[in-house]
Design a protein around this motif. Structure first.
Motif, PDB file in Angstrom:
ATOM      1  N   THR A 254      38.031  34.186  37.610  1.00  0.00           N
ATOM      2  CA  THR A 254      38.177  35.262  38.533  1.00  0.00           C
ATOM      3  C   THR A 254      39.050  34.670  39.650  1.00  0.00           C
ATOM      4  O   THR A 254      38.947  33.520  40.116  1.00  0.00           O
ATOM      5  CB  THR A 254      36.699  35.389  39.297  1.00  0.00           C
ATOM      6  OG1 THR A 254      35.946  36.051  38.175  1.00  0.00           O
ATOM      7  CG2 THR A 254      37.017  36.504  40.348  1.00  0.00           C
ATOM      8  N   ILE A 255      40.065  35.549  39.740  1.00  0.00           N
ATOM      9  CA  ILE A 255      41.177  35.132  40.896  1.00  0.00           C
ATOM     10  C   ILE A 255      40.791  36.306  41.909  1.00  0.00           C
ATOM     11  O   ILE A 255      41.001  37.457  41.800  1.00  0.00           O
ATOM     12  CB  ILE A 255      42.664  35.394  40.260  1.00  0.00           C
ATOM     13  CG1 ILE A 255      42.779  34.248  39.125  1.00  0.00           C
ATOM     14  CG2 ILE A 255      43.543  35.212  41.506  1.00  0.00           C
ATOM     15  CD1 ILE A 255      44.259  34.332  38.814  1.00  0.00           C
ATOM     16  N   ARG A 256      40.502  35.570  42.931  1.00  0.00           N
ATOM     17  CA  ARG A 256      40.104  36.271  44.159  1.00  0.00           C
ATOM     18  C   ARG A 256      41.377  36.760  45.058  1.00  0.00           C
ATOM     19  O   ARG A 256      41.935  35.746  45.378  1.00  0.00           O
ATOM     20  CB  ARG A 256      39.025  36.043  44.887  1.00  0.00           C
ATOM     21  CG  ARG A 256      37.589  35.837  44.323  1.00  0.00           C
ATOM     22  CD  ARG A 256      36.579  35.687  45.385  1.00  0.00           C
ATOM     23  NE  ARG A 256      36.477  34.579  46.376  1.00  0.00           N
ATOM     24  CZ  ARG A 256      36.009  33.454  46.142  1.00  0.00           C
ATOM     25  NH1 ARG A 256      35.429  33.208  44.977  1.00  0.00           N
ATOM     26  NH2 ARG A 256      36.023  32.574  46.570  1.00  0.00           N
ATOM     27  N   VAL A 257      41.538  37.925  45.289  1.00  0.00           N
ATOM     28  CA  VAL A 257      42.812  38.413  46.114  1.00  0.00           C
ATOM     29  C   VAL A 257      42.292  39.178  47.184  1.00  0.00           C
ATOM     30  O   VAL A 257      42.274  40.352  47.153  1.00  0.00           O
ATOM     31  CB  VAL A 257      43.939  38.842  45.270  1.00  0.00           C
ATOM     32  CG1 VAL A 257      45.096  39.020  46.072  1.00  0.00           C
ATOM     33  CG2 VAL A 257      44.282  38.262  43.943  1.00  0.00           C
ATOM     34  N   ASP A 258      41.787  38.457  48.204  1.00  0.00           N
ATOM     35  CA  ASP A 258      40.890  39.379  49.251  1.00  0.00           C
ATOM     36  C   ASP A 258      41.063  38.763  50.480  1.00  0.00           C
ATOM     37  O   ASP A 258      40.242  38.865  51.499  1.00  0.00           O
ATOM     38  CB  ASP A 258      39.526  39.253  48.903  1.00  0.00           C
ATOM     39  CG  ASP A 258      38.754  37.923  48.800  1.00  0.00           C
ATOM     40  OD1 ASP A 258      39.471  36.914  49.080  1.00  0.00           O
ATOM     41  OD2 ASP A 258      37.678  37.752  48.498  1.00  0.00           O
ATOM     42  N   GLY A 259      42.103  37.987  50.912  1.00  0.00           N
ATOM     43  CA  GLY A 259      42.430  37.418  52.009  1.00  0.00           C
ATOM     44  C   GLY A 259      41.103  36.453  52.488  1.00  0.00           C
ATOM     45  O   GLY A 259      41.287  36.020  53.891  1.00  0.00           O
ATOM     46  N   GLY A 260      40.240  36.009  51.695  1.00  0.00           N
ATOM     47  CA  GLY A 260      39.162  35.105  52.182  1.00  0.00           C
ATOM     48  C   GLY A 260      37.823  35.872  52.710  1.00  0.00           C
ATOM     49  O   GLY A 260      37.118  35.259  53.226  1.00  0.00           O
ATOM     50  N   LEU A 261      38.091  36.925  52.158  1.00  0.00           N
ATOM     51  CA  LEU A 261      36.784  37.881  52.507  1.00  0.00           C
ATOM     52  C   LEU A 261      35.508  37.392  51.992  1.00  0.00           C
ATOM     53  O   LEU A 261      34.312  37.461  52.689  1.00  0.00           O
ATOM     54  CB  LEU A 261      36.896  39.483  52.031  1.00  0.00           C
ATOM     55  CG  LEU A 261      35.767  40.277  51.956  1.00  0.00           C
ATOM     56  CD1 LEU A 261      35.177  40.599  53.456  1.00  0.00           C
ATOM     57  CD2 LEU A 261      36.220  41.498  51.353  1.00  0.00           C
ATOM     58  N   ILE A 262      35.423  36.987  50.635  1.00  0.00           N
ATOM     59  CA  ILE A 262      34.205  36.415  49.908  1.00  0.00           C
ATOM     60  C   ILE A 262      34.307  34.865  50.301  1.00  0.00           C
ATOM     61  O   ILE A 262      35.122  34.253  50.077  1.00  0.00           O
ATOM     62  CB  ILE A 262      34.320  36.238  48.448  1.00  0.00           C
ATOM     63  CG1 ILE A 262      34.401  37.953  47.953  1.00  0.00           C
ATOM     64  CG2 ILE A 262      33.092  35.833  47.930  1.00  0.00           C
ATOM     65  CD1 ILE A 262      33.046  38.858  48.509  1.00  0.00           C
ATOM     66  N   ARG A 263      33.292  34.749  51.153  1.00  0.00           N
ATOM     67  CA  ARG A 263      33.170  33.124  51.582  1.00  0.00           C
ATOM     68  C   ARG A 263      32.320  32.455  50.602  1.00  0.00           C
ATOM     69  O   ARG A 263      31.128  32.431  50.602  1.00  0.00           O
ATOM     70  CB  ARG A 263      32.300  33.244  53.009  1.00  0.00           C
ATOM     71  CG  ARG A 263      33.247  34.069  54.047  1.00  0.00           C
ATOM     72  CD  ARG A 263      34.576  33.940  54.157  1.00  0.00           C
ATOM     73  NE  ARG A 263      35.175  34.727  55.144  1.00  0.00           N
ATOM     74  CZ  ARG A 263      35.488  34.911  56.264  1.00  0.00           C
ATOM     75  NH1 ARG A 263      34.755  33.765  57.252  1.00  0.00           N
ATOM     76  NH2 ARG A 263      36.140  35.920  56.885  1.00  0.00           N
ATOM     77  N   SER A 264      32.860  31.603  49.923  1.00  0.00           N
ATOM     78  CA  SER A 264      32.218  30.890  48.817  1.00  0.00           C
ATOM     79  C   SER A 264      33.052  29.572  48.483  1.00  0.00           C
ATOM     80  O   SER A 264      34.412  29.907  48.265  1.00  0.00           O
ATOM     81  CB  SER A 264      31.858  31.755  47.535  1.00  0.00           C
ATOM     82  OG  SER A 264      31.414  30.918  46.560  1.00  0.00           O
ATOM     83  N   ALA A 265      32.532  28.584  48.339  1.00  0.00           N
ATOM     84  CA  ALA A 265      33.348  27.460  48.044  1.00  0.00           C
ATOM     85  C   ALA A 265      33.514  27.407  46.287  1.00  0.00           C
ATOM     86  O   ALA A 265      34.248  26.516  45.841  1.00  0.00           O
ATOM     87  CB  ALA A 265      32.586  26.128  48.265  1.00  0.00           C
ATOM     88  N   PHE A 266      32.626  28.385  45.560  1.00  0.00           N
ATOM     89  CA  PHE A 266      32.887  28.060  44.002  1.00  0.00           C
ATOM     90  C   PHE A 266      33.183  29.413  43.571  1.00  0.00           C
ATOM     91  O   PHE A 266      32.852  30.596  44.091  1.00  0.00           O
ATOM     92  CB  PHE A 266      31.625  27.820  43.667  1.00  0.00           C
ATOM     93  CG  PHE A 266      31.250  26.492  43.927  1.00  0.00           C
ATOM     94  CD1 PHE A 266      31.943  25.203  43.358  1.00  0.00           C
ATOM     95  CD2 PHE A 266      30.433  26.084  44.933  1.00  0.00           C
ATOM     96  CE1 PHE A 266      31.754  24.000  43.947  1.00  0.00           C
ATOM     97  CE2 PHE A 266      30.083  24.695  45.513  1.00  0.00           C
ATOM     98  CZ  PHE A 266      30.933  23.917  44.652  1.00  0.00           C
TER      99      PHE A 266
END
Length: 266
Positions: A254-266
């Motif tokens: 999963t490549i998250r492209v959300d500006g850091g919205l999802i706060r997860s280290a994994f």
């Protein structure tokens, strides 16, 4: 970067507007032949013509993916000029509802549109990719799959299912030369997003103009490290990477492209 997509044929579902249109246009600019899909002939033709006017190659496939017959029609139209090498499962459906308003019928309908429709296209198109030992399946998911809100629960759950099926498919495709991955957008500023935020902004005290509403909406709804909504082109770039040979070693990711919205280290 040359993504070496020349000669590849890509079907982007739900590409007659918004995020899907942006993905289709970027893949075309990188050399892929695009099949534009949608249910409105005028909008589908408009995006295809825009790609051709920019020097790209595009055909169209009209149809409703929520029925077996409609999906089969889309698959036939998409492969009329050659096999599909890249499937981008982007088509989806969203209604902003509370738990009280999201009826079982709404849950079933949303699941069919957002999950089963993609499964139909996978089953139609991926077997031929396996035979040719090359293919790319990219599923457009979303951060609500991991951190759901209290609202629109029926939509949150279907995003989780989209992520899950993409990883399961990657395991199934082990050693075939076909990959399956997810691009997970944050809140992307397409027309529907702007209309929704503008509609609720004044009542929530965010202001009356878009210039006033946007920063307040970001802070209230999608606090992220960049303080803004994402752009469709930023999602399209991640999809394009996964479609290329550069991503051959990326599987079930999963490549998250959300500006850091999802706060997860994994």
């Amino acid at each position: 970067m040359n993504l070496e997509l020349s000669g590849k044929r890509a079907l982007v579902t739900g590409s007659s507007a918004g995020l899907g249109a942006a993905i289709a246009k970027l893949l075309a600019a990188k050399g892929a032949e695009i099949v534009i899909h949608g249910r409105n002939e005028g909008r589908v033709d408009e995006i295809a013509e825009a790609i051709r006017a920019a020097g790209g190659a595009a055909t169209t496939a009209l149809g409703d993916l929520t029925t077996d017959e409609g999906a089969a029609d889309v698959a036939r139209a998409a492969t009329a000029d050659g096999p599909i090498d890249i499937l981008v499962n982007n088509a989806g459906f969203y209604r902003h509802l509370s738990w009280a308003d999201a009826t079982p019928a709404e849950w079933s309908h949303t699941y069919n549109v957002n999950v089963v429709s993609g499964v139909r296209m996978i089953q139609h198109l991926v077997p031929a990719m396996r035979e040719r030992c090359w293919g790319r399946v990219v599923t457009v998911g979303g951060g609500l799959a991991l951190q759901p809100m209290n609202t629109h629960p029926q939509y949150n759950a279907t995003l989780a299912a989209r992520h899950n099926l993409a990883v399961s498919l990657a395991r199934e495709l082990k050693g075939t030369g076909v990959t399956s991955n997810v691009v997970s957008p944050g809140a992307i500023l397409v027309e529907a997003t702007k209309e929704f935020v503008t509609g609720i902004g004044p009542a929530r005290g965010w202001g009356d103009t878009w210039e006033e509403i946007q920063p307040n909406a970001v802070e209230a709804l999608i606090p992220n490290d960049h303080g803004r909504f994402g752009r469709p082109e930023e999602i399209a770039a991640a999809v394009a990477y996964l479609c290329s040979d550069y991503a051959e070693y990326v599987s079930g990711a999963t490549i998250r492209v959300d500006g850091g919205l999802i706060r997860s280290a994994f």
